[in-house]
Each structure stands twice: as C-alpha cells, then as structure tokens.
Scaffold this active site. Structure first.
Site, short mmCIF file in Angstrom:
data_model
loop_
_atom_site.label_atom_id
_atom_site.label_comp_id
_atom_site.label_asym_id
_atom_site.label_seq_id
_atom_site.Cartn_x
_atom_site.Cartn_y
_atom_site.Cartn_z
N THR A 170 0.79 -1.19 -0.08
CA THR A 170 -0.20 0.01 0.13
C THR A 170 0.90 1.31 -0.03
O THR A 170 1.90 1.10 0.49
CB THR A 170 -0.90 0.01 1.29
OG1 THR A 170 -1.77 -0.87 1.16
CG2 THR A 170 -1.63 1.34 1.43
N VAL A 199 -13.09 -4.45 1.17
CA VAL A 199 -12.62 -3.03 1.16
C VAL A 199 -11.86 -2.85 2.52
O VAL A 199 -12.44 -3.46 3.57
CB VAL A 199 -13.77 -1.99 1.17
CG1 VAL A 199 -13.29 -0.54 1.69
CG2 VAL A 199 -14.45 -1.79 -0.09
N GLY A 200 -10.69 -2.42 2.55
CA GLY A 200 -9.88 -2.38 3.72
C GLY A 200 -9.82 -1.07 4.44
O GLY A 200 -10.83 -0.30 4.18
N THR A 221 -0.45 1.64 6.60
CA THR A 221 -0.38 0.40 5.66
C THR A 221 -0.26 -0.81 6.40
O THR A 221 0.21 -0.86 7.73
CB THR A 221 1.01 0.72 4.88
OG1 THR A 221 1.36 -0.70 4.32
CG2 THR A 221 2.15 0.88 5.85
N GLY A 222 -0.57 -1.84 6.02
CA GLY A 222 -0.61 -3.00 6.52
C GLY A 222 -2.20 -3.98 6.32
O GLY A 222 -2.82 -3.60 5.58
N HIS A 223 -2.40 -4.74 7.41
CA HIS A 223 -3.45 -5.51 7.16
C HIS A 223 -4.71 -4.71 7.48
O HIS A 223 -5.30 -4.35 8.57
CB HIS A 223 -3.40 -6.67 8.26
CG HIS A 223 -4.19 -7.90 7.82
ND1 HIS A 223 -4.45 -9.19 8.39
CD2 HIS A 223 -5.29 -8.12 7.01
CE1 HIS A 223 -5.22 -9.82 7.98
NE2 HIS A 223 -5.81 -9.06 7.22
N1 GLY Z 1 -3.96 -1.96 3.96
C1 GLY Z 1 -4.35 -2.12 2.68
C2 GLY Z 1 -5.33 -3.23 2.92
O1 GLY Z 1 -5.81 -3.76 3.79
O2 GLY Z 1 -6.45 -3.27 1.89
#
Ligand code: GLY
Length: 306
Positions: A170, A199-200, A221-223
């Site tokens: 990201t 969608v994140g 950025t990340g999960h």
């Molecule tokens: N941080 C990006 C996502 O999880 O989509």
C-alpha cells in the site's frame, strides 16, 4: 512554517532483492511531490502527486502492480484528506482506474459525498471524463503468478502476506505546506485472495488516512481488517495532542494493533512539521523531504539516508 513531505510504499518483509526498487520508488515519489510543495504548491497537491507516482510504479500494490481479487479483477481503494476543513474523498473497490487517488480527490471536490464505491465510482469516473484503463494495464506478472498459485490451492501467499517476503505495498503520503495546511493520501490494491467487494482500511477516513490542521496527518499500511478495528490513523493523530512527538504518538497508536494481532505501519506528521514512521513488520519503505535535510529514504529500522 516549515514545509515537509513524507511517503511510504508499504510495511512488510521486503526481500533483499526488492529493496533498491522500493528505495527508488519512494525517492521518485518524494521528488515529484517535493517539486510541487517547494514551488508553493498545496499539501493536498503534493500528496496527490506523490501517490500518483507510486501508483504508476509496479513495485507497489497500488495502481499498476495491484493485487487480483478472487475473480481475477483488480479492485482499488484510495482516500485523500485535507486538514484545514477535515474534507475527505474516497473510492472503494473501483475497477479500471489507473490513478484512484485522483478519483478520490474528485469525489471530495466535485460531489457532496465522501466515498463512492464499485460501479458508482466507475460511473463517476466516466461522468467526469477520467480516462479508463483495462485490467491488464494494472496487472503485473508477479501478481498473476501469485493469483494462479492461490487458485491452484497453495495457501502460502495468503498466510505469509506480512511475515514472509510476499509482495505487499500500500502507498501513501502526508504533507504540510507553507500555509500550515496538512494533507494525507493513501492508495492500495488490497490484500491477497480478497473476495470481490472487499474493502480495507485505505479508503476509510480515520482508519487508513487522516489529516487535521490542529494536530497532524497520518497514512497507514498493513492488514486492513486489523487497522480498521483500531482506527489507526485517527488514533495516531489524536495521540499528538499536548505536542507529543510523532515518534511517541505513532508507537503508541501502533501498539494498539497488538490487541487485534495486526501487522502494519504508519507515517505521522505533526503541525510543527515533525515526522515519524512506525512499523511492526520487518521492513517499511518510506521517505521524508524537508528543507533542512533534503530527501532521505529507507526500508530498514534506523535513520533514513539520501
Ligand atoms: N492496508 C491495505 C489493505 O488492507 O487493503
């Protein structure tokens, strides 16, 4: 007012072979954004320009180089926020747009909404005459190969997303301009093996992106499934209250990810132009540009270098 720009290209276990591409990618984004900022451009222009460069670079998981979803489609998320009036614009799960960050800005400036998603975002892109691309223009061999592995039953690319050298990147930018205005922008192709419509955090103001002139600006950025649950960008900016240094505030916010066992990172800027990057992954691609020290980039822990 000092002017400053910081960018990131994702927090994950960037393999040694990809380090130079990441350093060069964030450097190019800094150069472009800094050129605008140092010529008197707004923080908003600077973050959009920097993110567009990162979206164009196939090294990163945004724009060109994005992940494929389970239906072999590229669905993109992006958001942008202006700290003066807490204005924000976002797009989610939009297809066939090369620069979703610019579409997010158009949502902010040309509609009375904050976020458009899916077909509605595509329709809006067409209505404003934004040139559309093909899915294959956004697709790189690395992602096609990973998609085919996962579809063939190999779960390792999914399980290893943040720990092992699996592509993840990201992108984002934060800036302060000469008028003291702050802005933040973030863009992503999402995570491996995502369901259609997933969608994140990236397009969610407060989760992936936040800017408030009174405190600071952040891009994460990340999960995403974890970041959204701790509302990471807003949590980090709120921790700047009382003139806490971004380094301390960023670390404090990131520590909340422990509760959800989340991996990731953020860049954080305060209203005095102080910047920090914090991450709980092995590496994070990032860079800073300011008048005192020029452009510096890095992927490992420790000081950034020219
Ligand atoms: N941080 C990006 C996502 O999880 O989509």
């Amino acid at each position: 007012m000092p002017i400053v720009l910081a960018v990131h290209g994702g927090a994950w276990n960037i393999p040694d072979a990809a380090v130079e591409a990441h350093r060069e990618g964030v450097r190019e984004a800094l150069r472009a954004g800094w050129a605008a900022l140092s010529e008197g451009g707004s923080a908003l222009d600077a973050v959009e320009i920097a993110v567009r460069v990162l979206e164009e670079d196939p090294t990163f998981d945004a724009g060109v180089g994005s992940r494929l979803n389970r239906e072999r489609k590229v669905e993109l998320d992006a958001s942008i926020m202006c700290g003066r009036e807490l204005n924000a614009g976002a797009v989610a799960a939009v297809q066939r747009v090369r620069h979703p960050i610019s579409l997010a800005r158009k949502v902010m400036e040309e509609t009375h909404h904050v976020m458009l998603c899916g077909q509605g975002a595509s329709q809006f892109a067409d209505e404003i005459g934004m040139k559309r691309c093909r899915t294959r223009d956004l697709l790189v061999g690395r992602e096609l190969e990973r998609y085919e592995r996962v579809m063939a039953g190999d779960r390792r690319p999914v399980q290893e997303e943040f720990e092992k050298p699996a592509p993840m990147g990201t992108v984002g930018a934060i800036a302060m301009d000469g008028r003291g205005n702050l802005a933040a922008a973030t863009s992503t192709g999402g995570i491996q093996d995502k369901m259609p419509g997933r969608v994140g955090d990236t397009p969610i103001p407060g989760s992936g992106t936040f800017a408030d002139n009174k405190l600071g600006a952040a891009s994460c950025t990340g999960h995403g499934e974890k970041i959204m649950r701790v509302v990471l960008a807003k949590a980090a900016v709120d921790r700047l209250a009382g003139d806490v240094h971004p380094s301390t505030a960023g670390m404090g916010a990131l520590s909340t990810m422990r509760r959800v066992r989340g991996k990731g990172g953020l860049i954080l800027l305060d209203r005095y132009g102080r910047v920090s990057a914090r991450f709980n992954t092995p590496r994070m691609a990032r860079g800073v540009a300011d008048e005192a020290k020029g452009l510096r980039v890095g992927v490992d822990r420790g000081a950034l270098r020219r």
